[in-house]
Motif scaffolding. Structure first.
Motif, PDB file in Angstrom:
ATOM      1  N   HIS A 187      21.196  18.383  59.318  1.00  0.00           N
ATOM      2  CA  HIS A 187      21.464  19.785  58.988  1.00  0.00           C
ATOM      3  C   HIS A 187      22.977  19.902  58.797  1.00  0.00           C
ATOM      4  CE1 HIS A 187      21.050  24.257  59.363  1.00  0.00           C
ATOM      5  NE2 HIS A 187      22.323  24.126  59.741  1.00  0.00           N
ATOM      6  N   PHE A 188      23.388  20.223  57.571  1.00  0.00           N
ATOM      7  CA  PHE A 188      24.808  20.348  57.234  1.00  0.00           C
ATOM      8  C   PHE A 188      25.088  21.790  56.862  1.00  0.00           C
ATOM      9  CE2 PHE A 188      28.206  20.260  53.971  1.00  0.00           C
ATOM     10  CZ  PHE A 188      29.236  19.757  54.754  1.00  0.00           C
ATOM     11  N   GLN A 189      26.086  22.376  57.511  1.00  0.00           N
ATOM     12  CA  GLN A 189      26.365  23.798  57.303  1.00  0.00           C
ATOM     13  C   GLN A 189      27.863  24.036  57.263  1.00  0.00           C
ATOM     14  OE1 GLN A 189      23.866  26.243  59.717  1.00  0.00           O
ATOM     15  NE2 GLN A 189      25.209  28.029  59.654  1.00  0.00           N
ATOM     16  N   ILE A 190      28.287  24.919  56.359  1.00  0.00           N
ATOM     17  CA  ILE A 190      29.687  25.335  56.266  1.00  0.00           C
ATOM     18  C   ILE A 190      29.820  26.718  56.896  1.00  0.00           C
ATOM     19  CG2 ILE A 190      31.600  25.853  54.710  1.00  0.00           C
ATOM     20  CD1 ILE A 190      30.289  23.944  52.690  1.00  0.00           C
ATOM     21  N   ILE A 191      30.856  26.892  57.708  1.00  0.00           N
ATOM     22  CA  ILE A 191      31.027  28.132  58.460  1.00  0.00           C
ATOM     23  C   ILE A 191      32.455  28.635  58.295  1.00  0.00           C
ATOM     24  CG2 ILE A 191      30.886  29.203  60.744  1.00  0.00           C
ATOM     25  CD1 ILE A 191      29.089  26.684  61.497  1.00  0.00           C
ATOM     26  N   LYS A 192      32.610  29.877  57.881  1.00  0.00           N
ATOM     27  CA  LYS A 192      33.953  30.457  57.773  1.00  0.00           C
ATOM     28  C   LYS A 192      34.520  30.790  59.151  1.00  0.00           C
ATOM     29  CE  LYS A 192      33.210  32.827  53.327  1.00  0.00           C
ATOM     30  NZ  LYS A 192      33.180  34.156  52.669  1.00  0.00           N
ATOM     31  N   ASP A 193      33.822  31.624  59.894  1.00  0.00           N
ATOM     32  CA  ASP A 193      34.272  32.102  61.201  1.00  0.00           C
ATOM     33  C   ASP A 193      33.290  31.585  62.250  1.00  0.00           C
ATOM     34  OD1 ASP A 193      35.077  33.450  63.470  1.00  0.00           O
ATOM     35  OD2 ASP A 193      34.726  35.461  62.668  1.00  0.00           O
ATOM     36  N   GLN A 208      17.217  40.733  58.929  1.00  0.00           N
ATOM     37  CA  GLN A 208      18.161  41.834  59.128  1.00  0.00           C
ATOM     38  C   GLN A 208      19.616  41.352  59.240  1.00  0.00           C
ATOM     39  OE1 GLN A 208      17.017  43.912  62.730  1.00  0.00           O
ATOM     40  NE2 GLN A 208      18.065  42.443  64.054  1.00  0.00           N
ATOM     41  N   ASP A 209      19.817  40.072  59.563  1.00  0.00           N
ATOM     42  CA  ASP A 209      21.174  39.526  59.692  1.00  0.00           C
ATOM     43  C   ASP A 209      21.605  38.683  58.492  1.00  0.00           C
ATOM     44  OD1 ASP A 209      21.484  40.659  62.230  1.00  0.00           O
ATOM     45  OD2 ASP A 209      20.636  38.899  63.236  1.00  0.00           O
ATOM     46  N   LEU A 210      20.784  38.637  57.467  1.00  0.00           N
ATOM     47  CA  LEU A 210      21.019  37.709  56.360  1.00  0.00           C
ATOM     48  C   LEU A 210      22.349  37.938  55.659  1.00  0.00           C
ATOM     49  CD1 LEU A 210      20.211  35.460  54.457  1.00  0.00           C
ATOM     50  CD2 LEU A 210      18.834  37.117  53.157  1.00  0.00           C
ATOM     51  N   GLU A 211      22.723  39.182  55.401  1.00  0.00           N
ATOM     52  CA  GLU A 211      23.947  39.427  54.631  1.00  0.00           C
ATOM     53  C   GLU A 211      25.178  38.913  55.365  1.00  0.00           C
ATOM     54  OE1 GLU A 211      24.551  40.212  51.435  1.00  0.00           O
ATOM     55  OE2 GLU A 211      22.399  39.834  51.444  1.00  0.00           O
ATOM     56  N   PHE A 212      25.227  39.107  56.678  1.00  0.00           N
ATOM     57  CA  PHE A 212      26.364  38.590  57.439  1.00  0.00           C
ATOM     58  C   PHE A 212      26.438  37.071  57.320  1.00  0.00           C
ATOM     59  CE2 PHE A 212      27.862  36.435  61.256  1.00  0.00           C
ATOM     60  CZ  PHE A 212      29.171  36.891  61.305  1.00  0.00           C
ATOM     61  N   TYR A 213      25.318  36.396  57.546  1.00  0.00           N
ATOM     62  CA  TYR A 213      25.333  34.935  57.558  1.00  0.00           C
ATOM     63  C   TYR A 213      25.487  34.354  56.156  1.00  0.00           C
ATOM     64  CZ  TYR A 213      24.343  34.842  62.521  1.00  0.00           C
ATOM     65  OH  TYR A 213      24.439  34.985  63.882  1.00  0.00           O
ATOM     66  N   ARG A 214      24.964  35.023  55.155  1.00  0.00           N
ATOM     67  CA  ARG A 214      25.158  34.556  53.782  1.00  0.00           C
ATOM     68  C   ARG A 214      26.650  34.538  53.438  1.00  0.00           C
ATOM     69  NH1 ARG A 214      21.703  35.696  49.181  1.00  0.00           N
ATOM     70  NH2 ARG A 214      20.831  37.446  50.351  1.00  0.00           N
ATOM     71  N   ASN A 215      27.382  35.550  53.898  1.00  0.00           N
ATOM     72  CA  ASN A 215      28.822  35.617  53.652  1.00  0.00           C
ATOM     73  C   ASN A 215      29.588  34.608  54.500  1.00  0.00           C
ATOM     74  OD1 ASN A 215      31.344  37.013  52.643  1.00  0.00           O
ATOM     75  ND2 ASN A 215      31.572  37.364  54.840  1.00  0.00           N
ATOM     76  N   ASN A 216      29.138  34.385  55.726  1.00  0.00           N
ATOM     77  CA  ASN A 216      29.874  33.509  56.648  1.00  0.00           C
ATOM     78  C   ASN A 216      29.546  32.028  56.470  1.00  0.00           C
ATOM     79  OD1 ASN A 216      31.878  33.505  58.742  1.00  0.00           O
ATOM     80  ND2 ASN A 216      30.280  32.933  60.205  1.00  0.00           N
ATOM     81  N   CYS A 217      28.463  31.732  55.780  1.00  0.00           N
ATOM     82  CA  CYS A 217      28.024  30.343  55.613  1.00  0.00           C
ATOM     83  C   CYS A 217      27.770  30.058  54.126  1.00  0.00           C
ATOM     84  CB  CYS A 217      26.757  30.084  56.425  1.00  0.00           C
ATOM     85  SG  CYS A 217      26.954  30.354  58.198  1.00  0.00           S
ATOM     86  N   PRO A 218      28.803  29.653  53.388  1.00  0.00           N
ATOM     87  CA  PRO A 218      28.644  29.404  51.945  1.00  0.00           C
ATOM     88  C   PRO A 218      27.690  28.250  51.668  1.00  0.00           C
ATOM     89  CG  PRO A 218      30.973  29.551  52.561  1.00  0.00           C
ATOM     90  CD  PRO A 218      30.192  29.491  53.837  1.00  0.00           C
ATOM     91  N   ASP A 219      27.217  28.198  50.447  1.00  0.00           N
ATOM     92  CA  ASP A 219      26.306  27.145  50.010  1.00  0.00           C
ATOM     93  C   ASP A 219      26.979  25.769  50.133  1.00  0.00           C
ATOM     94  OD1 ASP A 219      24.562  25.435  48.681  1.00  0.00           O
ATOM     95  OD2 ASP A 219      24.254  26.788  46.987  1.00  0.00           O
ATOM     96  N   PRO A 220      26.403  24.845  50.911  1.00  0.00           N
ATOM     97  CA  PRO A 220      26.992  23.508  51.060  1.00  0.00           C
ATOM     98  C   PRO A 220      27.092  22.732  49.740  1.00  0.00           C
ATOM     99  CG  PRO A 220      25.435  23.917  52.831  1.00  0.00           C
ATOM    100  CD  PRO A 220      25.260  25.041  51.841  1.00  0.00           C
ATOM    101  N   LEU A 221      26.290  23.117  48.754  1.00  0.00           N
ATOM    102  CA  LEU A 221      26.353  22.403  47.475  1.00  0.00           C
ATOM    103  C   LEU A 221      27.614  22.756  46.676  1.00  0.00           C
ATOM    104  CD1 LEU A 221      22.633  22.376  46.302  1.00  0.00           C
ATOM    105  CD2 LEU A 221      23.988  20.504  47.242  1.00  0.00           C
ATOM    106  N   PHE A 222      28.399  23.732  47.150  1.00  0.00           N
ATOM    107  CA  PHE A 222      29.727  23.934  46.573  1.00  0.00           C
ATOM    108  C   PHE A 222      30.595  22.706  46.807  1.00  0.00           C
ATOM    109  CE2 PHE A 222      29.562  28.834  47.262  1.00  0.00           C
ATOM    110  CZ  PHE A 222      28.784  28.973  46.138  1.00  0.00           C
TER     111      PHE A 222
END
Length: 226
Positions: A187-193, A208-222
């Motif tokens: 499991h590989f994940q990128i995290i801003k904060d 219900q928390d998706l928008e926060f985590y979508r913003n804080n965890c960008p797509d690893p394929l970037f």
């Protein structure tokens, strides 16, 4: 104007977290979402049954690695009370990282220069098992990468603040006996904060928390190269 993390990741040379001898044509996409009707005939609560399904997918495509799962809504977490509370709004079933399915003991390499922020064996049923979080600083931007479902040996002699250069081996993959009872995968994940987390960070969220985590965890394929 300060560049965003997403823009920085897209601008960086593409990276690898496996042996660079594994070419791009050795990867195949894997769908484990609730919309995959094939999974309805698979007992996804069984790590063995799920592993047989994934290995068959890899073998039939003549490749070495299956990948996927970013923002994928999945049923495979319903077996664990750690994720499933029966409420569709708060049930944690949306995957926030990228899963890469490959054999246990496969070496994992740092995609970038970084230091060990923290590590931990997350032992809840269905959790990460041994986990490493690296901190990276590039062009004034700090961010983190998380590596879950590792072997126990990966964290036994690790130290906070330990430095890894791009391409250094940081870990090996674990098996179902230590990785939260899953088929072997990273499991590989990128995290801003990283907030206040140590050796752990949510890899699955609720609707219900998706928008926060979508913003804080960008797509690893970037960042990754396949």
């Amino acid at each position: 104007m300060r560049v965003s993390l997403e823009a920085l990741l897209k601008a960086l040379p593409k990276c690898s977290i496996f042996d660079t001898d594994i070419s791009k044509n050795q990867y195949v996409a894997l769908d484990l979402s609730i919309t995959n009707n094939t999974l309805k005939s698979i007992n996804v609560t069984s790590s063995e049954a799920l592993e047989n399904y994934i290995n068959s997918h890899i073998k039939s495509n003549g490749v070495q690695i299956a990948f996927g799962g970013y923002l994928e809504t999945r049923n495979i977490y319903q077996r664990s009370n750690y994720f499933n509370n029966k409420n569709p709004e708060t049930e944690r079933n949306i995957h926030l990282g990228l899963d890469l399915w490959i054999a246990a003991k496969t070496p994992i390499y740092s995609p970038l220069d970084g230091v060990v922020h923290s590590f931990k064996n997350n032992t809840n049923f269905g959790d990460y098992g041994p986990t490493i979080i690296l901190e990276h600083k590039i062009k004034g931007i700090s961010f983190y990468t998380l590596y879950g479902h590792l072997s126990l040996a990966s964290i036994q002699s690790l130290k906070v603040g330990q430095v890894f250069e791009k391409g250094d081996q940081i870990a090996t993959l674990g098996d179902a006996s230590v990785n939260g009872d899953y088929p072997p995968h990273l499991h590989f994940q990128i995290i801003k904060d990283i907030q206040d987390y140590v050796g752990d960070y949510p890899g699955v969220c609720s609707k219900q928390d998706l928008e926060f985590y979508r913003n804080n965890c960008p797509d690893p394929l970037f960042l990754l190269d396949f």
